[in-house]
Each structure stands twice: as C-alpha cells, then as structure tokens.
Design an enzyme around this catalytic site. Sequence first.
Site, PDB file in Angstrom:
ATOM      1  N   LYS A  18       0.860  -1.193   0.000  1.00  0.00           N
ATOM      2  CA  LYS A  18       0.000   0.000   0.000  1.00  0.00           C
ATOM      3  C   LYS A  18       0.886   1.230   0.000  1.00  0.00           C
ATOM      4  O   LYS A  18       2.026   1.182   0.475  1.00  0.00           O
ATOM      5  CB  LYS A  18      -0.883   0.046   1.256  1.00  0.00           C
ATOM      6  CG  LYS A  18      -2.161   0.856   1.071  1.00  0.00           C
ATOM      7  CD  LYS A  18      -3.250   0.012   0.475  1.00  0.00           C
ATOM      8  CE  LYS A  18      -4.409   0.822  -0.019  1.00  0.00           C
ATOM      9  NZ  LYS A  18      -5.531  -0.059  -0.392  1.00  0.00           N
TER      10      LYS A  18
ATOM     11  N   GLY B  45      -5.011   2.038  -7.733  1.00  0.00           N
ATOM     12  CA  GLY B  45      -5.697   3.208  -7.189  1.00  0.00           C
ATOM     13  C   GLY B  45      -6.250   2.965  -5.793  1.00  0.00           C
ATOM     14  O   GLY B  45      -6.310   1.845  -5.302  1.00  0.00           O
ATOM     15  N   ASP B  46      -6.610   4.042  -5.153  1.00  0.00           N
ATOM     16  CA  ASP B  46      -7.366   4.035  -3.903  1.00  0.00           C
ATOM     17  C   ASP B  46      -7.993   5.434  -3.866  1.00  0.00           C
ATOM     18  O   ASP B  46      -8.125   6.079  -4.916  1.00  0.00           O
ATOM     19  CB  ASP B  46      -6.445   3.739  -2.707  1.00  0.00           C
ATOM     20  CG  ASP B  46      -7.222   3.335  -1.448  1.00  0.00           C
ATOM     21  OD1 ASP B  46      -7.465   2.139  -1.263  1.00  0.00           O
ATOM     22  OD2 ASP B  46      -7.604   4.213  -0.646  1.00  0.00           O
TER      23      ASP B  46
HETATM   24  N1  GLU Z   1      -7.164   0.136  -3.163  1.00  0.00           N
HETATM   25  C1  GLU Z   1      -7.952  -1.034  -3.463  1.00  0.00           C
HETATM   26  C2  GLU Z   1      -8.087  -1.877  -2.229  1.00  0.00           C
HETATM   27  O1  GLU Z   1      -8.178  -1.363  -1.155  1.00  0.00           O
HETATM   28  C3  GLU Z   1      -7.444  -1.773  -4.681  1.00  0.00           C
HETATM   29  C4  GLU Z   1      -6.038  -2.249  -4.623  1.00  0.00           C
HETATM   30  C5  GLU Z   1      -5.532  -2.871  -5.910  1.00  0.00           C
HETATM   31  O2  GLU Z   1      -6.301  -3.010  -6.860  1.00  0.00           O
HETATM   32  O3  GLU Z   1      -4.356  -3.221  -5.934  1.00  0.00           O
HETATM   33  O4  GLU Z   1      -8.150  -3.083  -2.249  1.00  0.00           O
END
Ligand code: GLU
Length: 449
Positions: A126, A165-166
Amino acid sequence: MNAYVARVIEDVKVKYKNEPEFIQTVEEVLSSLSPVVDAHPEYEKADLLGRMIEPERMFTFRVVWVDDNGVAHTNTGYRCQFNGAIGPYKGGLRFKPNVYAGIIKLLVFEQTFKNALTGLPIGGGKGGSDFNPKGRSEAEIMRFCQSYMTALYRYIGPDVDVPAGDEGVGGREIGYMFGQYRRLKGVWENGVLTGKGMTYGGSRFRPEATGYGAMYYLNNMLAHQGDTIEGKTIAVSGYGNVAWGICKKARELGAKVVTISGRDGYIYDEEGVTSSDEKVAYLLEMRASKNGSIKDYADKFGVPFFPGEKPWGVKVDIAMPAATQNEVVMADAEKIAANGVKYYMEVSNMSTTNDALNFLRTKDMIVGPAKAVNAGGVGVSALEMSQNSERLVWTAEEVDAKLEAMMKDIHDASAKAAETYGLGYDLVSGANIAGFTKVAEAMMAQGIF
Ligand code: GLU
C-alpha cells in the site's frame, strides 16, 4: 484470548502508539485468531505474529511538484511492502491530506489478508501521499503523478510490487504514473500498475469491480439466509467508483439504493439513485468531477438533502458504508441496529470502529467485513496482472464470471473457516482466519526471516 495473541496486541499498542488506525486493525484481526494460534503452538516459537505485524519494508520519499503559478510544493510519498509471502506486493495508492504512516499501515494490514482471500498470488502492499488533489488542475495532477513515480519506479515492477488506485487515485492518475514509468524505464511492463485504461492493458470491469464484487458477496450472504436481493432497499455512503459499482449492480439485480453521500452530507432518494438514465448519468458526472459535493443531486432531482449528516439513520434492509475508514462509529451503529437493518456490509476499508463493529456483531444482523466484501477490486487487479503477463485481453463476460466465482469462494472460505473453529456463521472472524491461514502457512514454509 490466547496469551501470545494478547501479548502481540499489547506490544503494538505500546510500540505504535502514534498510529491509532494501525493499532485498531491489528486488534480487530488478531482478536479473531486465538483459536487458530491455540491450535498451532509452533507459531509462537517462530514469532509468526510478531513478524506479521512488522512490514518487510516501508519507505517514505520526497515528492516535489510545481503548480500552475510556478510555485514548488513538497509532499511526502509512502510505499509499504508489507508481506510478500504469497506473491508480489499488491495494493493501491491513496492521495489524501490525512495520509501518514498509520493510515498506510492500517490499509496494508487489511490488504495482506484481503489479497490472500482472493485466492490469487498477491502479497500485501500500500502507499500514497499527503497530497490534496482537490482543486488542482489537470496539469498539476499530471506533474504530481510524474514526480511521485520518478521517486518510486526503481522499487516496483510486475514481479516486485504492483500499485493501483485508492482514494484520490483513479484511471487518470494511473495513466500518468504508467506513462512516467515507461518513460523512465524504456520498457513495456504494463503489469507494474493496475487500474489502467483499456487501450494500454486495463481489465474490463476494473472500475466497477469493487462495487460489483460487494453485491456478489451480498448475494451469497442472502442465499445463505434463504433470502433474495429483489426489492431490498440499500443505504450507501460515498460517491466514488465503489458506490457507483454498487448502484449499477443493485439496479440490475432489482434492489434500490436510496442514499449516497458526499463531503457535504447525504441525499435520500426514495425512488432510488439509479431509477432513471438521467440519474445514472449524473452519478457518473459526479464521480468524475471529484469535488465531493452531493447537494447538486438534491437540487437537480428534487429530493431531500441532509447537510453534514451520514445516511445511517435511514430505515433500510441493507447498510453499505463505501466512503472511508471509521465512517461508522458507535452512535451510527446504534441507529443502524435500531432501524432493523438485516445486512451490514462494510465496503470501505475498516468502515467501522472496533466498538461499533463488535456491537453490530451482537445484533440480529449479518455482518460482512470489508476485507472480504471489497476484495473484488484487488481481485480484478490480479486478473489484470494475469492478462498483462499473457499479453491478452479477456472479454467482459470472462472477467465478470471470474469475479462472481471469486466472491463466492471468498464467502464460502470465510464461512467454512468460522465453522471449522466452532464460530458459526461469523464472516468477520472467518475472513480473518481464512486470510491469515494462507499467509501463515506460506511464511512457515519459507523459513524464518
Ligand atoms: N485500493 C484497493 C483496495 O483497497 C485496490 C487495490 C488494488 O487493486 O491493488 O483493495
């Protein structure tokens, strides 16, 4: 509680006292694990939990960018490569002013177990920055993303670490970051990022995947209870990709989303926020505008708007927080219970404070935990990685079918894990146990480090 589990939680509380969100998630996950650790005394000897709460690697970096007036700004960038036991680190980037180490670690801890639940080979990662995209021009966003990637590109790769993304990071930002990665490395490695556009290696359904996945998971819960989705009313918070996916799928399945919320409050639309094509188009516009205001919806469609409030006082069958962490606190949980909500589905990561979650779990409702409910998002990201490495593109039907099957597997694995440890139909503990078990076995097999 198992003594080793209790000791690790206490250690985290002392050592990371300035990271309350991380403490919260460690406490939530580990408190489900007592029966597993009781059954596996070898975990203590190998200090498995102590190793699991410590990132394999976490770094910060300087991200400098120049605004449209020629003025330089300096932000902090983060990336945490938390646990790589079952696959390359995988997880999103969040650009939001409140981002700091504690938020990154809350998200990456959840991500590690969530990614394990998908059944696909992805470890936990992350990152993000305390950059505030609100009010920034297109050119400023581009320069920020380029600068962010310039600092990060050496440390990621399709077999190393795959960001996505997030909050604050969508298709546009991923595009700029991918462009910069390609420019710097001079290679076509599009598996380095997911959530890409369809013209350069994106996957069908990635934008909708989290919301669709949540609805598929809900269907499994309903089926378990001998219930159906048809005619159900749903309160949703948020207005982004995730809320959008839920609304779209709910409409298709014959359920009705009656609330959505923005930074300024929430709207209540008795007829449903996807009851006309015009409303659907408006939701899309809102998602793209990123200003976070929902009042315009009320003005445009003549429905009530509740400034500064959250939608948890509305009487519905299903509540689905889909905005951000800790958006449901004890006072909200009391309203949700008093309204006779039958299904409480966390969609945003750690939607609920621990006291509120534990309270809801004692009530007459089924609780779906975020790390399982929202796993379809990263699950489809893993499918995007597969397509990229095979240099092919699956059809919408193929991806959708895989997503639906994945959500059923996640539900069933969680239900089974809870049952194995005599916990009944407890999806919260079940998800924690199932995700943990996979990571734990991989770590034990790979030796002590
Ligand atoms: N941010 C998203 C999550 O919390 C997607 C993460 C991703 O696709 O790598 O899972």
